[in-house]
Design an enzyme around this catalytic site. Structure first.
Site, PDB file in Angstrom:
ATOM      1  N   CYS A   1     -14.915  56.707  14.203  1.00 57.35           N
ATOM      2  CA  CYS A   1     -14.969  58.031  13.569  1.00 57.35           C
ATOM      3  C   CYS A   1     -16.152  58.091  12.602  1.00 57.35           C
ATOM      4  CB  CYS A   1     -13.633  58.328  12.903  1.00 57.35           C
ATOM      5  SG  CYS A   1     -13.374  60.074  12.591  1.00 57.35           S
TER       6      CYS A   1
ATOM      7  N   HIS B   1      -9.299  56.322  17.103  1.00 54.51           N
ATOM      8  CA  HIS B   1      -8.883  55.406  16.033  1.00 54.51           C
ATOM      9  C   HIS B   1      -7.962  54.290  16.523  1.00 54.51           C
ATOM     10  CE1 HIS B   1     -10.422  57.629  12.520  1.00 54.51           C
ATOM     11  NE2 HIS B   1     -10.315  58.654  13.323  1.00 54.51           N
TER      12      HIS B   1
ATOM     13  N   GLU C   1      -7.269  51.607  14.965  1.00 54.54           N
ATOM     14  CA  GLU C   1      -6.520  51.040  13.830  1.00 54.54           C
ATOM     15  C   GLU C   1      -5.245  51.826  13.533  1.00 54.54           C
ATOM     16  OE1 GLU C   1      -9.103  52.861  13.633  1.00 54.54           O
ATOM     17  OE2 GLU C   1      -9.036  54.189  11.898  1.00 54.54           O
TER      18      GLU C   1
END
EC number: 6.3.5.3
Lengths: 227, 81
Positions: free
Chosen positions: A88, A197, A199
């Site tokens: 991002c 994303h 994570e």
């Protein structure tokens, strides 16, 4: 044997550093906090550039962060082979730093998009994707307003020809990215940037759409252990 | 003392969805006769000294380094009257 050490960078305005550090620890590595104002990579084995709104996205997303003291250390280290993953805002910073070609611009539909997104893994020949299968479809959250990947025709042709498009949006292009590109790698494959994303998709507890994000961390750990 | 203006615009081939949204808004507000809108940025730099060749060369470096992302943007430098 000591655990692999993965640096997680925090800029003013970074949001996802705690999730990134948690994902690193869940994978069995040590998460090392790196501060934007330090000229110090603390001897880490790899670096995660997390998402957020570093420096308030002033000027352009990533444009100010790119000149931070930490980045002046990270840029030559990445060029010398240090594995770096940017997600991002981290992807935007890697493009502004010219560690990756092209740029990320305002979404085609202007709206900020926050949803679960299907993504196809197009290359497993990078430091961060070796644990996936070529063509594997995964689901990761996306959340961005400036995720439309653009590059000139020659750069796009080079990325496609050299197998450096690492991720492509599947089941519809959310932001108008050229060639449905969700993530790319540098020539050596040690630097990877993507808008989704990983994570945020490492454990069921948080209501993630999948745990497909774990593959990024298991990939880099295998690489570091075997290095 | 001089003021130098740096105008930064997306390159013509780069999609400008903000400009398009503005263009679509104009007719709704009763304005007609505009076929396209492109949105850009304007920087006004107050120089300590005159806008001589050396200073303008520095401004060009600033534009290339920070003010514009030359991957997607063009810039133009002018001296304010």
């Amino acid at each position: 044997m000591s655990a692999a050490r993965v640096g997680v960078v925090t800029f003013p305005g970074t949001l996802d550093d705690q999730d990134a550090a948690r994902a690193v620890r869940l994978a069995g590595a040590e998460a090392v906090p790196l501060w934007h104002a330090d000229h110090d990579l603390k001897g880490v084995d790899a670096v995660f550039l997390p998402g957020g709104f570093s420096y308030g996205d002033y000027l352009r997303c990533g444009a100010i962060s790119r000149f931070s003291p930490l980045m002046t250390e990270l840029i030559p280290a990445a060029q010398a082979g240090l594995p770096v993953l940017g997600t991002c805002n981290g992807f935007q910073i890697l493009c502004e730093a010219h560690l990756l070609p092209g740029a990320l611009t305002r979404n085609e539909g202007l709206h900020y998009i926050c949803r679960d997104q299907r993504i196809r893994v197009e290359s497993t020949r990078t430091a961060w994707t070796s644990d996936f299968a070529d063509g594997q479809e995964i689901v990761l959250p996306i959340k961005h307003g400036e995720g439309r990947y653009v590059a000139d025709a020659a750069t796009l042709a080079a990325l496609e020809g050299e197998g450096r498009v690492v991720f492509r949006y599947a089941g519809g292009n959310p932001n108008g990215s050229l060639n449905d590109i969700a993530g790319i790698a540098n020539e050596a494959g040690n630097v990877v940037g993507l808008m989704p994303h990983p994570e945020h998709a490492v454990e069921d507890l948080t209501g993630a759409p999948s745990v497909d994000g774990r593959g990024f961390f298991t990939s880099i750990l295998k690489r570091l252990v075997n290095a | 003392m001089a003021r130098v203006i740096v105008d930064v615009m997306l390159k013509p081939e780069i999609l400008d969805p903000q400009g398009q949204a503005i263009a679509r808004a104009l007719p709704r507000l009763g304005f007609s006769g505009v076929s396209e809108v492109r949105q850009g940025k304007r920087f006004e730099l107050e120089l300590d000294g005159p806008a001589d060749e050396a200073a303008l060369s520095e401004v060009r470096k600033m534009a290339e380094t920070l003010l514009a992302n030359t991957v997607i943007e063009d810039f133009a430098i002018s001296i304010a009257e």
